[in-house]
Design a protein around this motif. Sequence first.
Motif, PDB file in Angstrom:
ATOM      1  N   ARG A  23       0.820  -1.212   0.000  1.00 42.77           N
ATOM      2  CA  ARG A  23       0.000   0.000   0.000  1.00 42.77           C
ATOM      3  C   ARG A  23       0.857   1.268   0.000  1.00 42.77           C
ATOM      4  NH1 ARG A  23      -5.317  -1.330   1.164  1.00 42.77           N
ATOM      5  NH2 ARG A  23      -5.627  -3.469   0.544  1.00 42.77           N
ATOM      6  N   VAL A  24       0.263   2.367   0.499  1.00 42.35           N
ATOM      7  CA  VAL A  24       0.953   3.661   0.540  1.00 42.35           C
ATOM      8  C   VAL A  24       1.706   3.786   1.860  1.00 42.35           C
ATOM      9  CG1 VAL A  24       0.649   6.158   0.492  1.00 42.35           C
ATOM     10  CG2 VAL A  24      -0.824   4.689  -0.911  1.00 42.35           C
ATOM     11  N   VAL A  25       2.953   4.248   1.793  1.00 44.51           N
ATOM     12  CA  VAL A  25       3.756   4.423   3.008  1.00 44.51           C
ATOM     13  C   VAL A  25       4.182   5.880   3.108  1.00 44.51           C
ATOM     14  CG1 VAL A  25       4.604   2.051   2.991  1.00 44.51           C
ATOM     15  CG2 VAL A  25       5.896   3.810   1.798  1.00 44.51           C
ATOM     16  N   PRO A  26       4.327   6.422   4.340  1.00 45.30           N
ATOM     17  CA  PRO A  26       4.764   7.815   4.500  1.00 45.30           C
ATOM     18  C   PRO A  26       6.196   8.004   4.050  1.00 45.30           C
ATOM     19  CG  PRO A  26       4.649   6.692   6.621  1.00 45.30           C
ATOM     20  CD  PRO A  26       4.038   5.764   5.623  1.00 45.30           C
ATOM     21  N   ALA A  27       6.568   9.259   3.780  1.00 45.07           N
ATOM     22  CA  ALA A  27       7.894   9.560   3.217  1.00 45.07           C
ATOM     23  C   ALA A  27       9.019   9.133   4.135  1.00 45.07           C
ATOM     24  CB  ALA A  27       7.986  11.058   2.920  1.00 45.07           C
ATOM     25  N   ASN A 260       5.291  -6.526   9.132  1.00 44.64           N
ATOM     26  CA  ASN A 260       5.723  -5.307   8.465  1.00 44.64           C
ATOM     27  C   ASN A 260       5.985  -4.159   9.434  1.00 44.64           C
ATOM     28  OD1 ASN A 260       6.298  -3.837   6.016  1.00 44.64           O
ATOM     29  ND2 ASN A 260       4.368  -2.767   6.315  1.00 44.64           N
ATOM     30  N   CYS A 261       5.073  -3.960  10.426  1.00 43.86           N
ATOM     31  CA  CYS A 261       5.189  -2.796  11.325  1.00 43.86           C
ATOM     32  C   CYS A 261       5.290  -3.173  12.790  1.00 43.86           C
ATOM     33  CB  CYS A 261       4.003  -1.855  11.124  1.00 43.86           C
ATOM     34  SG  CYS A 261       2.425  -2.543  11.691  1.00 43.86           S
ATOM     35  N   SER A 262       5.246  -4.480  13.093  1.00 42.49           N
ATOM     36  CA  SER A 262       5.364  -4.997  14.468  1.00 42.49           C
ATOM     37  C   SER A 262       4.187  -4.615  15.363  1.00 42.49           C
ATOM     38  CB  SER A 262       6.670  -4.521  15.125  1.00 42.49           C
ATOM     39  OG  SER A 262       7.794  -4.989  14.409  1.00 42.49           O
ATOM     40  N   SER A 263       3.057  -4.211  14.780  1.00 45.19           N
ATOM     41  CA  SER A 263       1.871  -3.939  15.589  1.00 45.19           C
ATOM     42  C   SER A 263       1.333  -5.239  16.179  1.00 45.19           C
ATOM     43  CB  SER A 263       0.776  -3.286  14.736  1.00 45.19           C
ATOM     44  OG  SER A 263       1.169  -2.010  14.308  1.00 45.19           O
ATOM     45  N   PHE A 264       0.916  -5.179  17.455  1.00 48.82           N
ATOM     46  CA  PHE A 264       0.338  -6.356  18.097  1.00 48.82           C
ATOM     47  C   PHE A 264      -0.994  -6.696  17.454  1.00 48.82           C
ATOM     48  CE2 PHE A 264      -2.688  -7.960  21.272  1.00 48.82           C
ATOM     49  CZ  PHE A 264      -2.078  -9.165  21.589  1.00 48.82           C
ATOM     50  N   ILE A 265      -1.207  -7.986  17.157  1.00 49.80           N
ATOM     51  CA  ILE A 265      -2.468  -8.433  16.564  1.00 49.80           C
ATOM     52  C   ILE A 265      -3.247  -9.299  17.546  1.00 49.80           C
ATOM     53  CG2 ILE A 265      -3.563  -9.641  14.643  1.00 49.80           C
ATOM     54  CD1 ILE A 265      -2.087  -7.084  13.828  1.00 49.80           C
ATOM     55  N   ALA A 310     -10.202 -10.514   2.691  1.00 49.45           N
ATOM     56  CA  ALA A 310      -8.832 -10.238   3.139  1.00 49.45           C
ATOM     57  C   ALA A 310      -8.856  -9.563   4.499  1.00 49.45           C
ATOM     58  CB  ALA A 310      -8.112  -9.346   2.121  1.00 49.45           C
ATOM     59  N   VAL A 311      -7.753  -9.747   5.226  1.00 42.42           N
ATOM     60  CA  VAL A 311      -7.562  -9.105   6.528  1.00 42.42           C
ATOM     61  C   VAL A 311      -6.299  -8.259   6.444  1.00 42.42           C
ATOM     62  CG1 VAL A 311      -7.075  -9.467   8.984  1.00 42.42           C
ATOM     63  CG2 VAL A 311      -8.678 -10.961   7.805  1.00 42.42           C
ATOM     64  N   TYR A 312      -6.376  -6.991   6.889  1.00 41.61           N
ATOM     65  CA  TYR A 312      -5.246  -6.074   6.827  1.00 41.61           C
ATOM     66  C   TYR A 312      -4.885  -5.582   8.224  1.00 41.61           C
ATOM     67  CZ  TYR A 312      -6.538  -5.864   1.880  1.00 41.61           C
ATOM     68  OH  TYR A 312      -6.843  -6.192   0.583  1.00 41.61           O
ATOM     69  N   CYS A 313      -3.619  -5.219   8.387  1.00 39.03           N
ATOM     70  CA  CYS A 313      -3.170  -4.582   9.617  1.00 39.03           C
ATOM     71  C   CYS A 313      -3.910  -3.248   9.763  1.00 39.03           C
ATOM     72  CB  CYS A 313      -1.659  -4.367   9.574  1.00 39.03           C
ATOM     73  SG  CYS A 313      -0.995  -3.468  11.001  1.00 39.03           S
ATOM     74  N   ALA A 314      -4.408  -2.966  10.983  1.00 32.05           N
ATOM     75  CA  ALA A 314      -5.193  -1.749  11.209  1.00 32.05           C
ATOM     76  C   ALA A 314      -4.332  -0.497  11.293  1.00 32.05           C
ATOM     77  CB  ALA A 314      -6.028  -1.894  12.482  1.00 32.05           C
ATOM     78  N   ASN A 315      -3.009  -0.667  11.395  1.00 37.49           N
ATOM     79  CA  ASN A 315      -2.102   0.482  11.425  1.00 37.49           C
ATOM     80  C   ASN A 315      -2.184   1.204  10.071  1.00 37.49           C
ATOM     81  OD1 ASN A 315      -0.008   2.320  11.510  1.00 37.49           O
ATOM     82  ND2 ASN A 315       1.535   0.836  12.155  1.00 37.49           N
ATOM     83  N   GLU A 316      -2.638   2.454  10.081  1.00 37.82           N
ATOM     84  CA  GLU A 316      -2.863   3.184   8.833  1.00 37.82           C
ATOM     85  C   GLU A 316      -1.584   3.375   8.026  1.00 37.82           C
ATOM     86  OE1 GLU A 316      -4.845   6.825   9.596  1.00 37.82           O
ATOM     87  OE2 GLU A 316      -6.706   5.883  10.275  1.00 37.82           O
ATOM     88  N   GLU A 317      -0.431   3.375   8.690  1.00 44.70           N
ATOM     89  CA  GLU A 317       0.832   3.547   7.972  1.00 44.70           C
ATOM     90  C   GLU A 317       1.360   2.223   7.416  1.00 44.70           C
ATOM     91  OE1 GLU A 317       3.586   5.451  10.522  1.00 44.70           O
ATOM     92  OE2 GLU A 317       2.507   7.365  10.574  1.00 44.70           O
ATOM     93  N   CYS A 318       0.671   1.147   7.712  1.00 48.20           N
ATOM     94  CA  CYS A 318       1.141  -0.173   7.271  1.00 48.20           C
ATOM     95  C   CYS A 318       0.123  -0.818   6.316  1.00 48.20           C
ATOM     96  CB  CYS A 318       1.376  -1.063   8.487  1.00 48.20           C
ATOM     97  SG  CYS A 318       1.777  -2.780   8.081  1.00 48.20           S
TER      98      CYS A 318
END
Length: 410
Positions: A23-27, A260-265, A310-318
């Motif tokens: 997806r889209v990632v910040p600069a 990808n972002c190490s967010s707890f799931i 599909a299931v996606y990480c809820a972290n908006e930056e990931c």
Amino acid sequence: MIHRDARISDALANLEEFMENSRVVPAEHPTALLMSLYNDLRTQSFHTESENPKLLKLEEILIRVLCNDQNARGIIFVRTRELVQAMVRWVNESDSLNVLNASGFVGQSASASVGGMTKCGQKNVLQFFKNGHHRLLIATSVAEEGLDISKCNLVIRYEHVTNEIVRLQSRGRARAENSLYYVIAEKGSWILEKEEKNRQCEELMNQIVPHLQVFIEDHLNIWEKELLDIQEKMKQAEQRDAEERKMYMAASGARFECVNCSSFICLSDDIRVIKGAHHVIIDEEAKRCVTLKKGGPIFTEPEGAQYGGAVYCANEECQRELGSVCTYKYSDFPLVALQNFRVVDRFGQGHTFKKWKQVNCRIEEFTFEDLEAVVAERLVKVQFGGRPLEELINFRAVDLVGQCGALKGI
């Protein structure tokens, strides 16, 4: 590298499919530079790319052996699922080869969303291959043994060889009379050297095996005893390893994080495995950590469970894709795709795994009856304001006791 063995356009299509998950990632994100290079690559045109010489040679063989014979069948062995997809696309988009109606044939270890096949899908492809609907299979190593196609008269190993046993097995897929076997690789590559060594080893094996068979028949009792001793030692070693692993897993719950972002799931205790294959998250709290996108079912169990979406990480930056969705009796459960997770043990050490049997924590088995109980409990929570069933029963009991006491007072 796909572009070395297939068309550049096919390699780019595979890359686009992979990058869709990022997806889209910040600069300031570490992968921002790669995304920028990828976006530049997408602006380029490859319509005038020169033909891969290996593909030209492969095309020449396929036309000569298969295209002019309606009864002929062929199998091409390649190394990866991604190359299978690229080669199938190339054959079916080529005017000179699309008459073969090529199909891919890969293993069941990966889900369909990443190029894997179900057992039913494999069975259907083989049946279509036998009856001539597909006259060419492009396969990974899963097809090297066990297939019996009497009409198959061409086997090609495309930039992929392993050992002399596999060489013998893959050649054995060609059962028709006057069958042909080819290896296609770059001139001077290690693959051709390896294939020559395999050929020599096969010749040596053919010389030794008859003598070994005579020796076994002459010393049958000794051979059987040695074989039984080896099997018993192996069995004992496997049992010890299993016990040690079970003891370790019992004492080690684990955290599942986005790779990808190490967010707890979720925790390993929140996951259950259905039919030994489908790993679902049953804790509704985990839905706060993921985003579910429902889609049409790819597969439906006889019990009524549907798999798709599909299931996606809820972290908006990931927003990394983490798996798919299991829907059972109108209730949704995130379905875990293991390769998209980092498993962190009780010592804080994170690991990634490709197969569930390698995971260093215990995942409990679940039946559809157990899953139905979870669905029923969810419905009760919805009807009674999210309060657990046990709490409601206890509350009602206390309420009844209070009412009885009030009646006695009257």
